[in-house]
Design a protein around this motif. Structure first.
Motif, PDB file in Angstrom:
ATOM      1  N   LYS A 103       0.830  -1.208   0.000  1.00 45.53           N
ATOM      2  CA  LYS A 103       0.000   0.000   0.000  1.00 45.53           C
ATOM      3  C   LYS A 103       0.862   1.254   0.000  1.00 45.53           C
ATOM      4  CE  LYS A 103      -4.075  -1.941   2.217  1.00 45.53           C
ATOM      5  NZ  LYS A 103      -4.915  -1.970   3.415  1.00 45.53           N
ATOM      6  N   TYR A 104       1.926   1.267   0.802  1.00 48.74           N
ATOM      7  CA  TYR A 104       2.785   2.445   0.854  1.00 48.74           C
ATOM      8  C   TYR A 104       3.583   2.632  -0.427  1.00 48.74           C
ATOM      9  CZ  TYR A 104       1.743   4.187   5.440  1.00 48.74           C
ATOM     10  OH  TYR A 104       1.103   4.755   6.494  1.00 48.74           O
TER      11      TYR A 104
ATOM     12  N   LYS B 180       3.922   5.867  -5.394  1.00 48.52           N
ATOM     13  CA  LYS B 180       3.786   6.005  -6.850  1.00 48.52           C
ATOM     14  C   LYS B 180       2.751   7.063  -7.194  1.00 48.52           C
ATOM     15  CE  LYS B 180       4.762   1.196  -8.090  1.00 48.52           C
ATOM     16  NZ  LYS B 180       4.142  -0.018  -8.662  1.00 48.52           N
ATOM     17  N   LEU B 181       1.604   7.007  -6.519  1.00 47.79           N
ATOM     18  CA  LEU B 181       0.549   7.987  -6.777  1.00 47.79           C
ATOM     19  C   LEU B 181       1.006   9.402  -6.423  1.00 47.79           C
ATOM     20  CD1 LEU B 181      -2.662   6.117  -5.551  1.00 47.79           C
ATOM     21  CD2 LEU B 181      -2.039   6.670  -7.901  1.00 47.79           C
TER      22      LEU B 181
ATOM     23  N   THR C 239       9.469  16.449  -2.281  1.00 49.20           N
ATOM     24  CA  THR C 239       8.955  15.107  -2.022  1.00 49.20           C
ATOM     25  C   THR C 239       9.444  14.144  -3.086  1.00 49.20           C
ATOM     26  OG1 THR C 239       6.973  16.031  -1.005  1.00 49.20           O
ATOM     27  CG2 THR C 239       6.863  13.731  -1.713  1.00 49.20           C
ATOM     28  N   LYS C 240       9.390  14.572  -4.332  1.00 48.97           N
ATOM     29  CA  LYS C 240       9.839  13.716  -5.431  1.00 48.97           C
ATOM     30  C   LYS C 240      11.338  13.430  -5.312  1.00 48.97           C
ATOM     31  CE  LYS C 240       6.127  15.118  -8.448  1.00 48.97           C
ATOM     32  NZ  LYS C 240       5.706  15.574  -9.755  1.00 48.97           N
TER      33      LYS C 240
ATOM     34  N   TYR D 115      -4.438   8.623  -0.694  1.00 48.32           N
ATOM     35  CA  TYR D 115      -4.600   7.531   0.254  1.00 48.32           C
ATOM     36  C   TYR D 115      -5.960   6.862   0.083  1.00 48.32           C
ATOM     37  CZ  TYR D 115      -4.160   4.858   4.541  1.00 48.32           C
ATOM     38  OH  TYR D 115      -4.082   3.822   5.451  1.00 48.32           O
ATOM     39  N   VAL D 116      -6.994   7.667  -0.157  1.00 53.40           N
ATOM     40  CA  VAL D 116      -8.339   7.126  -0.369  1.00 53.40           C
ATOM     41  C   VAL D 116      -8.358   6.251  -1.621  1.00 53.40           C
ATOM     42  CG1 VAL D 116     -10.716   7.788  -0.959  1.00 53.40           C
ATOM     43  CG2 VAL D 116      -9.535   8.938   0.909  1.00 53.40           C
ATOM     44  N   LYS D 117      -7.619   6.643  -2.646  1.00 52.16           N
ATOM     45  CA  LYS D 117      -7.536   5.824  -3.866  1.00 52.16           C
ATOM     46  C   LYS D 117      -6.960   4.438  -3.547  1.00 52.16           C
ATOM     47  CE  LYS D 117      -6.774   9.609  -7.113  1.00 52.16           C
ATOM     48  NZ  LYS D 117      -5.794  10.209  -8.031  1.00 52.16           N
ATOM     49  N   ILE D 118      -5.985   4.393  -2.663  1.00 49.63           N
ATOM     50  CA  ILE D 118      -5.376   3.129  -2.277  1.00 49.63           C
ATOM     51  C   ILE D 118      -6.370   2.251  -1.520  1.00 49.63           C
ATOM     52  CG2 ILE D 118      -3.558   2.062  -0.867  1.00 49.63           C
ATOM     53  CD1 ILE D 118      -2.496   3.454  -3.326  1.00 49.63           C
TER      54      ILE D 118
END
Length: 90
Positions: free
Chosen positions: A12-13, A18-19, A30-31, A84-87
């Motif tokens: 998940k992480y 990736k997202l 962050t990237k 996170y919701v997408k995951i």
């Protein structure tokens, strides 16, 4: 925590990273931190060589999560929550 739970959380992480990386609203820092984390994980060069018992692998188990924590904390809250919701929906 069972090994299966750890494996599922790690997946998940990784998917979350990736997202976040592909999201245009994610800050450049962050990237960069995500690239540094990947580079350190894949690099044969460590701060503490792996042939030193226990401590050699312990640095990887500390440094990588800390880098990921810093990277994720540098993402705006709304971007993090949306991805996170997408995951969770998968």
């Amino acid at each position: 925590m069972k090994l299966k739970e750890i494996k599922d959380n790690a997946k998940k992480y990784i998917e979350l990273c990736k997202l976040l990386y592909t999201d245009s609203r994610t800050p450049k820092i962050t990237k960069i931190l995500l690239w540094i984390t990947i580079g350190y994980a894949l690099s044969p060069i460590d701060l503490i060589p792996d042939f030193i018992p226990i401590i050699g692998h312990l640095d990887d188990m500390v440094i990588l999560p800390v880098l990921l924590y810093i990277a994720i904390k540098s993402v705006p809250k709304e971007v993090y929550i949306e991805n996170y919701v997408k995951i969770l929906k998968k």
